[in-house]
Write a protein that holds these residues in place. Sequence first.
Motif, PDB file in Angstrom:
ATOM      1  N   GLY A  73      -9.900  -2.133   1.430  1.00 57.92           N
ATOM      2  CA  GLY A  73      -8.895  -1.603   2.345  1.00 57.92           C
ATOM      3  C   GLY A  73      -9.325  -1.752   3.787  1.00 57.92           C
ATOM      4  O   GLY A  73      -8.530  -2.125   4.663  1.00 57.92           O
ATOM      5  N   GLY A  76      -9.006  -5.291   4.753  1.00 57.04           N
ATOM      6  CA  GLY A  76      -7.617  -5.656   4.966  1.00 57.04           C
ATOM      7  C   GLY A  76      -7.129  -5.324   6.361  1.00 57.04           C
ATOM      8  O   GLY A  76      -6.298  -6.038   6.937  1.00 57.04           O
ATOM      9  N   ASP A  77      -7.651  -4.225   6.938  1.00 54.16           N
ATOM     10  CA  ASP A  77      -7.278  -3.861   8.313  1.00 54.16           C
ATOM     11  C   ASP A  77      -8.043  -4.674   9.342  1.00 54.16           C
ATOM     12  O   ASP A  77      -7.617  -4.792  10.494  1.00 54.16           O
ATOM     13  CB  ASP A  77      -7.546  -2.365   8.551  1.00 54.16           C
ATOM     14  CG  ASP A  77      -6.450  -1.481   7.981  1.00 54.16           C
ATOM     15  OD1 ASP A  77      -5.304  -1.962   7.884  1.00 54.16           O
ATOM     16  OD2 ASP A  77      -6.731  -0.321   7.621  1.00 54.16           O
ATOM     17  N   ARG A  81      -4.581  -9.071   5.363  1.00 50.23           N
ATOM     18  CA  ARG A  81      -4.203  -8.674   4.009  1.00 50.23           C
ATOM     19  C   ARG A  81      -4.439  -9.812   3.007  1.00 50.23           C
ATOM     20  O   ARG A  81      -4.892  -9.593   1.892  1.00 50.23           O
ATOM     21  CB  ARG A  81      -2.732  -8.279   3.946  1.00 50.23           C
ATOM     22  CG  ARG A  81      -2.142  -7.461   5.092  1.00 50.23           C
ATOM     23  CD  ARG A  81      -2.901  -6.257   5.542  1.00 50.23           C
ATOM     24  NE  ARG A  81      -2.058  -5.394   6.381  1.00 50.23           N
ATOM     25  CZ  ARG A  81      -2.524  -4.538   7.264  1.00 50.23           C
ATOM     26  NH1 ARG A  81      -3.840  -4.425   7.454  1.00 50.23           N
ATOM     27  NH2 ARG A  81      -1.701  -3.782   7.965  1.00 50.23           N
ATOM     28  N   GLY A 133      -3.118  -1.975  -1.591  1.00 55.04           N
ATOM     29  CA  GLY A 133      -3.072  -3.025  -0.583  1.00 55.04           C
ATOM     30  C   GLY A 133      -1.862  -3.924  -0.780  1.00 55.04           C
ATOM     31  O   GLY A 133      -1.225  -4.373   0.186  1.00 55.04           O
ATOM     32  N   VAL A 136       1.205  -2.268   0.740  1.00 53.21           N
ATOM     33  CA  VAL A 136       1.266  -2.437   2.194  1.00 53.21           C
ATOM     34  C   VAL A 136       1.726  -3.848   2.539  1.00 53.21           C
ATOM     35  O   VAL A 136       2.588  -4.047   3.401  1.00 53.21           O
ATOM     36  CB  VAL A 136      -0.107  -2.141   2.829  1.00 53.21           C
ATOM     37  CG1 VAL A 136      -0.129  -2.526   4.304  1.00 53.21           C
ATOM     38  CG2 VAL A 136      -0.454  -0.665   2.660  1.00 53.21           C
ATOM     39  N   TYR A 137       1.158  -4.825   1.869  1.00 53.20           N
ATOM     40  CA  TYR A 137       1.503  -6.225   2.141  1.00 53.20           C
ATOM     41  C   TYR A 137       2.996  -6.475   1.943  1.00 53.20           C
ATOM     42  O   TYR A 137       3.673  -7.043   2.810  1.00 53.20           O
ATOM     43  CB  TYR A 137       0.690  -7.136   1.219  1.00 53.20           C
ATOM     44  CG  TYR A 137       0.995  -8.604   1.400  1.00 53.20           C
ATOM     45  CD1 TYR A 137       0.338  -9.351   2.368  1.00 53.20           C
ATOM     46  CD2 TYR A 137       1.957  -9.234   0.621  1.00 53.20           C
ATOM     47  CE1 TYR A 137       0.628 -10.697   2.543  1.00 53.20           C
ATOM     48  CE2 TYR A 137       2.255 -10.571   0.791  1.00 53.20           C
ATOM     49  CZ  TYR A 137       1.577 -11.297   1.757  1.00 53.20           C
ATOM     50  OH  TYR A 137       1.888 -12.620   1.941  1.00 53.20           O
ATOM     51  N   ALA A 368       3.185   2.585   2.781  1.00 50.09           N
ATOM     52  CA  ALA A 368       3.092   1.948   4.095  1.00 50.09           C
ATOM     53  C   ALA A 368       3.722   2.792   5.193  1.00 50.09           C
ATOM     54  O   ALA A 368       3.220   2.848   6.315  1.00 50.09           O
ATOM     55  CB  ALA A 368       3.765   0.577   4.043  1.00 50.09           C
ATOM     56  N   ASN A 377      -3.583  -0.186   5.969  1.00 51.58           N
ATOM     57  CA  ASN A 377      -4.147  -0.675   4.717  1.00 51.58           C
ATOM     58  C   ASN A 377      -5.226   0.254   4.180  1.00 51.58           C
ATOM     59  O   ASN A 377      -5.218   0.636   3.007  1.00 51.58           O
ATOM     60  CB  ASN A 377      -4.716  -2.078   4.915  1.00 51.58           C
ATOM     61  CG  ASN A 377      -4.727  -2.889   3.638  1.00 51.58           C
ATOM     62  OD1 ASN A 377      -3.685  -3.285   3.133  1.00 51.58           O
ATOM     63  ND2 ASN A 377      -5.911  -3.121   3.102  1.00 51.58           N
ATOM     64  N   SER A 378      -6.151   0.644   5.053  1.00 50.16           N
ATOM     65  CA  SER A 378      -7.244   1.514   4.608  1.00 50.16           C
ATOM     66  C   SER A 378      -6.750   2.937   4.350  1.00 50.16           C
ATOM     67  O   SER A 378      -7.191   3.589   3.399  1.00 50.16           O
ATOM     68  CB  SER A 378      -8.365   1.532   5.652  1.00 50.16           C
ATOM     69  OG  SER A 378      -7.860   1.868   6.933  1.00 50.16           O
ATOM     70  N   THR A 381      -4.694   2.730   0.887  1.00 52.51           N
ATOM     71  CA  THR A 381      -5.367   2.332  -0.359  1.00 52.51           C
ATOM     72  C   THR A 381      -6.383   3.363  -0.841  1.00 52.51           C
ATOM     73  O   THR A 381      -6.521   3.572  -2.055  1.00 52.51           O
ATOM     74  CB  THR A 381      -6.080   0.976  -0.186  1.00 52.51           C
ATOM     75  OG1 THR A 381      -6.975   1.042   0.925  1.00 52.51           O
ATOM     76  CG2 THR A 381      -5.073  -0.142   0.042  1.00 52.51           C
TER      77      THR A 381
END
Length: 441
Positions: A73, A76-77, A81, A133, A136-137, A368, A377-378, A381
């Motif tokens: 996560g 990802g940030d 992503r 994740g 969010v994506y 999200a 993201n973090s 997740t």
Amino acid sequence: MNNQSTHSYRKIAIAACFGTFLEWYDFLTFATLAVVFAPLFFPSTDPNTALLASLATFGVGMVVRPLGAAIFGSLGDRIGRKPVFMVTIVLMGIATVSVGFLPTYAQVGIWAPILLVSLRLLQGLSAGGEIGGSAVYLTEHAGNEYRGFKTSFLQLMGPLGILFSTLQIALLRNFLSPEEFLTWGWRVPFWISIVLLLIAFKARMALEETPVFLELSKANQKSDNPVINNFRDPLIRKRMFLLFFCISSGGAILFFCVQVYTAIFLKTSVKLPSEIVDWLSVWAIICLLPLTVLSGWLSDKVGRKPIVVGGLILGSLITTPAFNTFQSLGNQFLQQGSLLSLLLIGGLFSCLSFALALVVGPQTALLAELFPAKSRNSAATLPHNLAAGWIGGLLPLIVTWINQYWGTDTAGLWYPTIFLACAAVAAFIYLPETKKVNLNI
């Protein structure tokens, strides 16, 4: 959304969803075969002890999910992503295929359960980065209109993963003798995952980075320490708790009650034939699919909060009575061969599926919408996987242990019942409405 952007989103959604389907298929095939794994990897003179050990091994994979969420996560940030998706899908695929080649306890002794637990840990780390994740994506690609409906399809991947796994196992049991299934038939679903992995990897290669993250990169607004910063911010910290306790824990409890524990309960406590239970599980999944999309669509109309709260309340009211009725109807079928009893079990399965759909239908969008872009993201997740891993993933083990402690088959179900009721109260009082949130902020 014009035709071109609609076509582009559809391609992105299919690629993202297929990868998530593989994650769920890989991860939950183990749960579907928990009863089979017990004597193969955890032989014991007490069948209950072997089953507990098997369920604990499944739970281990869930417990480490938050660690995977924290690692992936945060990445990802920081780096995007898409790169994280590529890593998690490969990790899950390798671990799952390896399970299909493991020697049993009879062949290598204590090394069999050790290797199995190690692969479950790797699966858990991968799932921690993927599940949450991916929500969010997909939501960041969905735009600001009809997000609940468009993102609800991601929630179908878990049930579809179980459906694909369950159908395989049902067919294998039908065409193989019990001895053949225990010798090598149970390995087939794990071997098939190598084909699914290759398809998912190719699909994800074509994924695009989300427009929200690209804007963050362009404006140089990415966070260097997103996990730490999330806990320092009081609003993000509060919403992480609400996500953990109300949305993700509630959804996880209902998911594992309906999709995982019910089958275990019908096979071990009620003692219905495995073939019948497998087909009842298929029916429950078929009911869940349209109900989930309907719930996502309704959340766009009336709001995320009332749909989720309604699902939590319904789940708290019907879970324990449903399992008591499962036991009664199952006994009627075994004693009298009543087809009506099986139909009523299927109807109860559908009611539980409806409660689950109400919570998870809006869940992808909510994950999200609750958080600002640079930490989304973090922030999403970690609590989501903490809930799925520690609350949902351990539910079969905890419920089974409570049942054995009290000497009944349903005493442990008061644990999910009370949890869902508390989550409903907290969500009703504190959960904000998010359906009109601008994701670019």
